[in-house]
Design a protein around this motif. Structure first.
Motif, PDB file in Angstrom:
ATOM      1  N   TYR A 160       1.206   8.336  -6.799  1.00  0.00           N
ATOM      2  CA  TYR A 160       1.030   9.778  -6.664  1.00  0.00           C
ATOM      3  C   TYR A 160       2.007  10.511  -7.572  1.00  0.00           C
ATOM      4  O   TYR A 160       1.633  11.488  -8.237  1.00  0.00           O
ATOM      5  CB  TYR A 160       1.221  10.203  -5.203  1.00  0.00           C
TER       6      TYR A 160
ATOM      7  N   ILE B 274      -6.542  -0.234  -1.976  1.00  0.00           N
ATOM      8  CA  ILE B 274      -5.368  -1.095  -2.114  1.00  0.00           C
ATOM      9  C   ILE B 274      -5.238  -2.016  -0.909  1.00  0.00           C
ATOM     10  O   ILE B 274      -4.957  -3.209  -1.062  1.00  0.00           O
ATOM     11  CB  ILE B 274      -4.101  -0.251  -2.305  1.00  0.00           C
ATOM     12  N   VAL B 275      -5.484  -1.481   0.306  1.00  0.00           N
ATOM     13  CA  VAL B 275      -5.407  -2.343   1.495  1.00  0.00           C
ATOM     14  C   VAL B 275      -6.399  -3.490   1.355  1.00  0.00           C
ATOM     15  O   VAL B 275      -6.061  -4.659   1.563  1.00  0.00           O
ATOM     16  CB  VAL B 275      -5.694  -1.535   2.778  1.00  0.00           C
TER      17      VAL B 275
ATOM     18  N   ALA C 102      -4.634   2.808  -8.577  1.00  0.00           N
ATOM     19  CA  ALA C 102      -4.312   3.961  -7.739  1.00  0.00           C
ATOM     20  C   ALA C 102      -4.061   5.193  -8.607  1.00  0.00           C
ATOM     21  O   ALA C 102      -4.507   6.294  -8.278  1.00  0.00           O
ATOM     22  CB  ALA C 102      -3.096   3.648  -6.879  1.00  0.00           C
TER      23      ALA C 102
ATOM     24  N   THR D 218       2.748   1.578  -3.358  1.00  0.00           N
ATOM     25  CA  THR D 218       1.826   1.890  -4.453  1.00  0.00           C
ATOM     26  C   THR D 218       1.377   3.336  -4.391  1.00  0.00           C
ATOM     27  O   THR D 218       1.345   4.036  -5.410  1.00  0.00           O
ATOM     28  CB  THR D 218       0.596   0.963  -4.399  1.00  0.00           C
ATOM     29  N   ILE D 219       1.036   3.801  -3.176  1.00  0.00           N
ATOM     30  CA  ILE D 219       0.523   5.164  -3.046  1.00  0.00           C
ATOM     31  C   ILE D 219       1.598   6.178  -3.443  1.00  0.00           C
ATOM     32  O   ILE D 219       1.344   7.095  -4.235  1.00  0.00           O
ATOM     33  CB  ILE D 219       0.031   5.411  -1.598  1.00  0.00           C
TER      34      ILE D 219
ATOM     35  N   GLY E 161      -5.752   4.463  -0.943  1.00  0.00           N
ATOM     36  CA  GLY E 161      -5.125   3.626   0.084  1.00  0.00           C
ATOM     37  C   GLY E 161      -6.089   2.555   0.575  1.00  0.00           C
ATOM     38  O   GLY E 161      -5.728   1.387   0.698  1.00  0.00           O
TER      39      GLY E 161
ATOM     40  N   THR F  82       0.831  -1.202   0.000  1.00  0.00           N
ATOM     41  CA  THR F  82       0.000   0.000   0.000  1.00  0.00           C
ATOM     42  C   THR F  82       0.870   1.258   0.000  1.00  0.00           C
ATOM     43  O   THR F  82       0.658   2.170  -0.801  1.00  0.00           O
ATOM     44  CB  THR F  82      -0.938  -0.003   1.217  1.00  0.00           C
ATOM     45  N   VAL F  83       1.868   1.298   0.884  1.00  0.00           N
ATOM     46  CA  VAL F  83       2.706   2.497   0.978  1.00  0.00           C
ATOM     47  C   VAL F  83       3.447   2.724  -0.343  1.00  0.00           C
ATOM     48  O   VAL F  83       3.414   3.826  -0.912  1.00  0.00           O
ATOM     49  CB  VAL F  83       3.697   2.368   2.153  1.00  0.00           C
TER      50      VAL F  83
ATOM     51  N   LEU G  65      -6.026  10.317  -1.823  1.00  0.00           N
ATOM     52  CA  LEU G  65      -5.022   9.430  -1.237  1.00  0.00           C
ATOM     53  C   LEU G  65      -5.679   8.421  -0.310  1.00  0.00           C
ATOM     54  O   LEU G  65      -5.356   7.228  -0.342  1.00  0.00           O
ATOM     55  CB  LEU G  65      -3.994  10.258  -0.453  1.00  0.00           C
ATOM     56  N   ALA G  66      -6.630   8.893   0.515  1.00  0.00           N
ATOM     57  CA  ALA G  66      -7.270   7.999   1.477  1.00  0.00           C
ATOM     58  C   ALA G  66      -8.070   6.920   0.758  1.00  0.00           C
ATOM     59  O   ALA G  66      -8.016   5.738   1.108  1.00  0.00           O
ATOM     60  CB  ALA G  66      -8.167   8.799   2.415  1.00  0.00           C
TER      61      ALA G  66
END
Lengths: 269, 279
Positions: B77, B207-208, B158, B72-73, B204, B69-70, B200-201
């Motif tokens: 972005y 993806i989680v 994303a 990918t974000i 995220g 997740t981290v 972003l939220a």
């Protein structure tokens, strides 16, 4: 560092980083092309020249690739038709009959987009084994209809939200009967969304693997299932050949969509 | 209800019957089985917390999902941000590079990564051939390979979500910041990032949720050596036939997803994002 160099770095570095990431997304999927052209009979890059033997192997009926493609096509067509019909009926019904019932049902209908397919797979194995539908055409098609409905409902719903409700009021005030209004006023106006829904439903079924893996064994081998077992088994370059074919079809489809889309946008403006 | 309304109501019935009987009911049965199989009670849930193997599977899943997740974000972005700033012609090329992997079968993508990352794969051949390393690196059938494959799978989703979010930001705000003398780095962290929090939220969250229940990519690129929840459930159903454990673990997964979605809907920013997406 002079301010000018620093400004340049602040502008150029993020751009460079973004293109590297785009390459990370795009380039790896291309690797299946050279591997499909290898002249050896295991997964490798071409050694002494290229060979199209592995593409020919796809056409060999005994290898099972053609059979699995036909199975997937049949199931995807059937589930796309059913999912589109049911989703269009629901979307139109919910558009006219505004209330609590359609909005609750809509949330449930869309939930397969979020609920992990593994949970649904566990549930369906149990149900289908009780009903004798494991490893049957009907069983797989029904599951794919359920999984395809969310995207079809979204696409058709998007088309309906652009439809002017006064059209329906006009038809009603002129005395049109319900069947006429649904069939001859609403439906013709949402043809683009319905077509998009049908295509999306087809793609969902064509690609679906998680639930299919649980509810089929030897009888129904869809293309994803065939690819899955081939990856697990070993190293047949025919796998790279089928991947290349799928890549080519995807790229052609995307280019067509992008150009046709632009044409429509141009004509509108 | 007028006859017109009755017609509309009837049109929703086939979809209702299909989803209630063949989607909701089987899932409810999964929940029920977790309390009744093999014996009535909470035995399966006690086992979940006591079994060391399941504990390991859960820890692996949480770790891999968090890293995925981290990564990918952050990476998505960067791409979405660049997309917003590209001239239209360049952007078409870039979007094409995002859409091709998006529409390609997840199996083809996992297979492509295998051919690249294997011991005698494309990357190792290049590295050994150029003399950069003396021994082939272990790049796949471990957590590294699984995370690479998962990040590659999640990024197009994303990017599309973040790009939609970023392109709605009013560029006059950025111009205002610039005319007030803010440097690009300051503008990025104090204007762009705060304004894109809803996007972003939501990215995220998706993806989680996808990562926690993901079967295909972890199973292929982990080859049984990186066992995550979905593959563990699948082994219980198809090989060891431990329905109690499988359904209890499925129930826990469903509960976690439900809690994440409920939390997301409580946040005003996310609710706005959901409603914004619906307009």
């Amino acid at each position: 560092m002079t301010p000018r160099i620093r400004r340049l770095l602040e502008r150029a570095l993020p751009k460079l980083f973004a293109w590297l990431l785009l390459a990370f997304l795009f380039v790896p999927v291309l690797v299946v092309i050279p591997v499909a052209l290898t002249d050896r009979d295991y997964l490798s890059l071409p050694n002494n020249g290229i060979s199209f033997d592995h593409f020919a192997a796809l056409a060999n009926w005994r290898a099972g690739w053609m059979a699995s493609i036909l199975t997937s096509l049949g199931i995807a067509l059937a589930s796309s038709v059913v999912a589109t019909a049911v989703s269009a009926a629901f979307a139109i019904g919910a558009w006219v009959y505004v209330g609590r019932w359609p909005s609750i049902l809509r949330v449930i209908l869309l939930s397969p987009l979020i609920v992990p397919p593994i949970i649904y797979a566990v549930g369906m194995v149990r149900l289908w084994s009780k009903l004798g539908l494991l490893d049957t055409w009907l069983g797989v098609t029904i599951v794919h209809v359920i999984l395809a409905m969310p995207l079809a409902v979204l696409a058709i719903g998007a088309s309906l939200s652009n439809l002017d409700p006064r059209l329906v009021q006009a038809a009603r005030s002129l005395g049109a009967r319900p069947a006429t209004i649904f069939g001859r006023v609403i439906l013709p106006n949402i043809v683009p969304g319905t077509a998009a829904g049908a295509i999306l439903a087809f793609i969902v079924s064509w690609d679906e693997i998680t639930v299919t893996l649980f509810i089929t064994s030897r009888g129904i081998v869809t293309l994803p299932r065939k690819i899955w077992t081939s990856i697990a088994d070993a190293v047949d370059p025919a796998l790279a050949a089928i991947a290349t074919v799928m890549l080519a079809v995807t790229i052609v489809g995307l280019i067509l969509r992008m150009t046709v889309w632009d044409r429509i946008a141009q004509r509108r403006s | 209800m007028t006859s017109f309304q009755r017609w509309a109501f009837c049109l929703t019935v086939p979809a209702a019957l299909l989803t209630l009987c063949l989607y909701v009911l089987p899932i409810l049965q999964v929940l029920a089985l977790s309390f009744t199989e093999p014996t009535l009670g909470f035995g399966n849930y006690v086992a979940l917390f006591q079994n060391a193997a399941i504990g390991r599977v859960v820890r692996t899943t949480v770790f891999v999902s968090a890293v995925t997740t981290v990564l990918t974000i952050v990476m998505s972005y960067a791409v979405a941000f660049a997309l917003v700033h590209m001239p239209p012609a360049t952007r078409r090329v870039a979007l094409f590079m995002v859409m091709v992997p998006f529409w390609i079968s997840v199996l083809v993508r996992a297979f492509a990564w295998i051919t690249i990352l294997r011991r005698n794969g494309v990357l190792n051949s290049a590295l050994v051939g150029s003399g950069a390393v003396s021994e082939p690196l272990e790049l796949v059938y471990n957590q590294f390979g699984v995370i690479v494959g998962m990040v590659h799978y999640m990024m197009p989703f994303a990017i599309m979500l973040l790009y939609a979010n970023l392109s709605e930001i009013d560029l006059r705000i950025i111009q205002a910041a610039r005319s007030l003398g803010a440097r690009p780095v300051t503008i990025f962290f104090r204007v762009w990032v705060p304004l894109s929090m809803p996007g972003l939220a939501i990215a995220g969250l998706f993806i989680v949720i996808f990562s926690l229940g993901f079967l295909v990519t972890p199973a292929i690129l982990g080859a049984g050596r990186v066992l995550m929840v979905a593959e563990y459930i699948s082994v219980q159903i198809s090989s060891t036939l431990r329905w109690g454990v499988a359904t209890a673990l499925s129930t826990m997964l469903l509960l976690v997803v439900a809690i994440l979605v409920a939390l997301a809907m409580r946040s005003p920013a996310l609710r706005a994002a959901f409603e914004g997406g619906r307009k």
